[in-house]
Design a protein around this motif. Structure first.
Motif, short mmCIF file in Angstrom:
data_model
loop_
_atom_site.label_atom_id
_atom_site.label_comp_id
_atom_site.label_asym_id
_atom_site.label_seq_id
_atom_site.Cartn_x
_atom_site.Cartn_y
_atom_site.Cartn_z
N GLU A 46 0.64 -1.48 0.12
CA GLU A 46 -0.27 0.00 0.09
C GLU A 46 0.86 1.48 0.12
O GLU A 46 0.88 2.33 -0.74
CB GLU A 46 -0.93 0.39 1.23
CG GLU A 46 -1.64 -1.02 0.93
CD GLU A 46 -3.03 -0.60 -0.19
OE1 GLU A 46 -2.97 0.60 -0.30
OE2 GLU A 46 -3.39 -1.62 -1.32
N ARG A 78 -4.58 0.48 -11.30
CA ARG A 78 -4.78 1.12 -9.86
C ARG A 78 -5.08 2.45 -10.15
O ARG A 78 -5.61 3.41 -8.72
CB ARG A 78 -3.77 0.81 -8.40
CG ARG A 78 -3.94 -0.32 -8.15
CD ARG A 78 -2.19 -0.87 -7.20
NE ARG A 78 -2.72 -0.33 -5.95
CZ ARG A 78 -2.72 -0.81 -4.72
NH1 ARG A 78 -2.68 -1.65 -5.01
NH2 ARG A 78 -3.06 0.11 -3.41
N ASP A 81 -8.19 3.58 -11.31
CA ASP A 81 -8.56 4.52 -10.14
C ASP A 81 -8.80 5.01 -9.36
O ASP A 81 -9.40 5.22 -8.07
CB ASP A 81 -9.02 2.57 -9.36
CG ASP A 81 -9.71 1.05 -10.31
OD1 ASP A 81 -11.05 1.94 -11.42
OD2 ASP A 81 -9.18 -0.07 -10.67
N ASP A 82 -7.72 5.80 -9.17
CA ASP A 82 -6.95 6.67 -8.25
C ASP A 82 -7.09 8.05 -8.51
O ASP A 82 -8.06 8.16 -9.42
CB ASP A 82 -5.67 5.98 -8.03
CG ASP A 82 -5.21 6.30 -5.96
OD1 ASP A 82 -6.44 7.09 -5.74
OD2 ASP A 82 -4.38 5.55 -6.35
#
Length: 297
Positions: A46, A78, A81-82
């Motif tokens: 993360e 990712r 999606d951010d």
């Protein structure tokens, strides 16, 4: 196909290059290390992905990262999606920077067989493509690797790429087909000749109006892919840097006038997390200008 006309025109005719900002799990630590962020600086995946997102956001928001020189950008899932500054990344790219967003959809490579590495199966591909459309993505990118001039292996890689490309087209997106030829291969030039013939054959079999892009290693034989760039089903042919330095990649690109760049490592060469914003913008601006000049040469 109902492509966004402004984005379609920009990708087909725009002057500039495509930024590859799509390092994924396996290549992220190396990309961060080159940026001055070492594994000891983050704890777990993360934090690692947060660090790389911060790096990408800094690049995207930099002064020179606009459609004046950067016509498209390839994102990792990712990143799609951010958000950056509270706005979904693909939306910010197009609305604020004028840059057409693409999505890397491959999930890594199989082990080498017949001198090539095929794509691993992409689970829930239909769901991923539907999400991409919803997020405002224009096209996809999918990478295989060719290590040697093996006719059966290369034919299999290209067939798999076009099978996936047809799914992408059916979802209303433009696929970037990327069968990379390893620049260190002892049979690179021969592999590229075989690849050219396979690409030509598969392009000729596409229905009228079904558009694809090609992302190819800078060829040993200058101008090898010119005929593919002129194919009715090809929107653009772009070049990957493949491990060449920025200077080498730009020099080779200058010898292939029908290709534009789609570089990742060459784009971020010399950037460091500790740079001031001014230093960062200046260094990135110089890289962008070098790649832009080679792309329009």
């Amino acid at each position: 196909m109902g492509y966004d006309k402004a984005q379609f025109d920009q990708m087909g005719n725009g002057k500039g290059f495509i930024a590859a900002l799509d390092q994924s799990g396996g290549s992220t630590p190396k990309a961060l290390s080159l940026y001055g962020v070492e594994p000891g600086d983050y704890n777990g995946d993360e934090e690692m992905f947060k660090a790389v997102h911060d790096m990408r956001a800094r690049i995207i928001l930099a002064d020179d990262f606009t459609s004046e020189k950067v016509i498209g950008a390839i994102l990792f899932e990712r990143t799609m999606d951010d958000e950056i500054n509270g706005k979904p990344v693909a939306q910010l790219l197009w609305e604020d920077r004028g840059v057409v967003p693409f999505l890397k959809i491959d999930k890594g490579l199989e082990e080498t067989n017949n001198g090539v590495q095929m794509l691993k199966p992409i689970m829930e591909i239909d769901d991923l493509l539907a999400r991409a459309v919803k997020k405002g993505i224009f096209g996809t990118k999918e990478r295989s690797v060719i290590h040697e001039a093996n006719e059966n292996g290369i034919a299999a890689v290209v067939a798999q790429q076009f099978e996936l490309a047809r799914q992408v087209c059916a979802a209303g997106l433009v696929p970037i087909i990327e069968p990379e030829v390893n620049i260190h291969s002892d049979s690179k030039a021969e592999a590229e000749d075989i690849l050219f013939a396979e690409l030509q054959k598969n392009l000729d079999a596409l229905p009228e109006g079904e558009m694809v892009m090609l992302k190819l290693t800078l060829p040993s034989k200058a101008g090898l892919y010119d005929d593919l760039a002129d194919h009715d089903n090809v929107l653009r042919v772009v070049a990957l840097s493949g491990g060449y330095s920025t200077a080498e990649a730009c020099e080779l690109l200058g010898k292939n006038p029908k290709m534009i760049a789609s570089f990742s490592r060459a784009l971020t060469e010399g950037l460091n997390v500790k740079m001031s914003d001014q230093e960062f913008n200046d260094a990135l601006g110089q890289n962008i200008d070098k790649i832009y000049q080679a792309s329009i040469a």
